[in-house]
Motif scaffolding. Structure first.
Motif, PDB file in Angstrom:
ATOM      1  N   VAL A  12       3.954  -1.614   6.289  1.00 27.31           N
ATOM      2  CA  VAL A  12       4.041  -2.711   7.253  1.00 27.31           C
ATOM      3  C   VAL A  12       3.488  -3.996   6.656  1.00 27.31           C
ATOM      4  O   VAL A  12       4.052  -5.077   6.838  1.00 27.31           O
ATOM      5  N   SER A  13       2.400  -3.897   5.905  1.00 26.46           N
ATOM      6  CA  SER A  13       1.773  -5.108   5.375  1.00 26.46           C
ATOM      7  C   SER A  13       2.540  -5.699   4.194  1.00 26.46           C
ATOM      8  O   SER A  13       2.583  -6.912   4.034  1.00 26.46           O
ATOM      9  N   THR A  14       3.146  -4.869   3.347  1.00 27.12           N
ATOM     10  CA  THR A  14       3.839  -5.391   2.167  1.00 27.12           C
ATOM     11  C   THR A  14       5.352  -5.449   2.329  1.00 27.12           C
ATOM     12  O   THR A  14       6.008  -6.204   1.630  1.00 27.12           O
ATOM     13  N   GLY A  15       5.890  -4.640   3.204  1.00 27.08           N
ATOM     14  CA  GLY A  15       7.344  -4.585   3.355  1.00 27.08           C
ATOM     15  C   GLY A  15       8.000  -3.616   2.399  1.00 27.08           C
ATOM     16  O   GLY A  15       9.197  -3.378   2.482  1.00 27.08           O
ATOM     17  N   ASN A  16       7.248  -3.036   1.473  1.00 19.44           N
ATOM     18  CA  ASN A  16       7.780  -2.067   0.509  1.00 19.44           C
ATOM     19  C   ASN A  16       7.356  -0.666   0.930  1.00 19.44           C
ATOM     20  O   ASN A  16       6.234  -0.445   1.358  1.00 19.44           O
ATOM     21  N   ARG A  17       8.263   0.273   0.752  1.00 19.31           N
ATOM     22  CA  ARG A  17       7.937   1.663   1.050  1.00 19.31           C
ATOM     23  C   ARG A  17       7.404   2.313  -0.217  1.00 19.31           C
ATOM     24  O   ARG A  17       8.073   2.333  -1.248  1.00 19.31           O
TER      25      ARG A  17
END
Length: 98
Positions: A12-17
């Motif tokens: 959620v914070s970085t947008g990367n899984r």
């Protein structure tokens, strides 16, 4: 669950899984395994208290113990419900096969 929460906060914070599609599958199957373990524990707890209630006398200590065991089984059942809902949500993030 704590590790899964940490990975979700990272996403959620970085947008990367983290881990890509492999972690998505691990998350999905981990939810399934946890759900089955919780459901089995709840069913075994409820079954045990019903069987012991039939065979026990009117001893107040036994009844108190069985009531506590029943409450623990109810908590396992509630945890199973939430884990099953989590499993449904993680199935939405599975990679689509075309």
């Amino acid at each position: 669950t704590l590790l899964q929460t940490a990975f979700t906060i990272f996403q959620v914070s970085t947008g990367n899984r983290l881990g890509g599609d492999g972690f998505t599958l691990l998350d999905f199957y981990g939810d399934k395994a946890l759900s089955y373990m919780l459901a089995t524990g709840a069913a075994a707890g409820f079954g045990l208290t019903v069987d012991l209630n039939r065979g026990s006398g009117s001893d107040s200590d036994t009844k108190s113990f069985l009531n506590k065991a029943n409450a623990a089984a109810a908590l396992l059942f509630i945890a199973f419900i939430f884990s099953a809902v989590s499993s449904v949500f993680s199935s939405f993030s599975l990679p689509k096969r075309t």
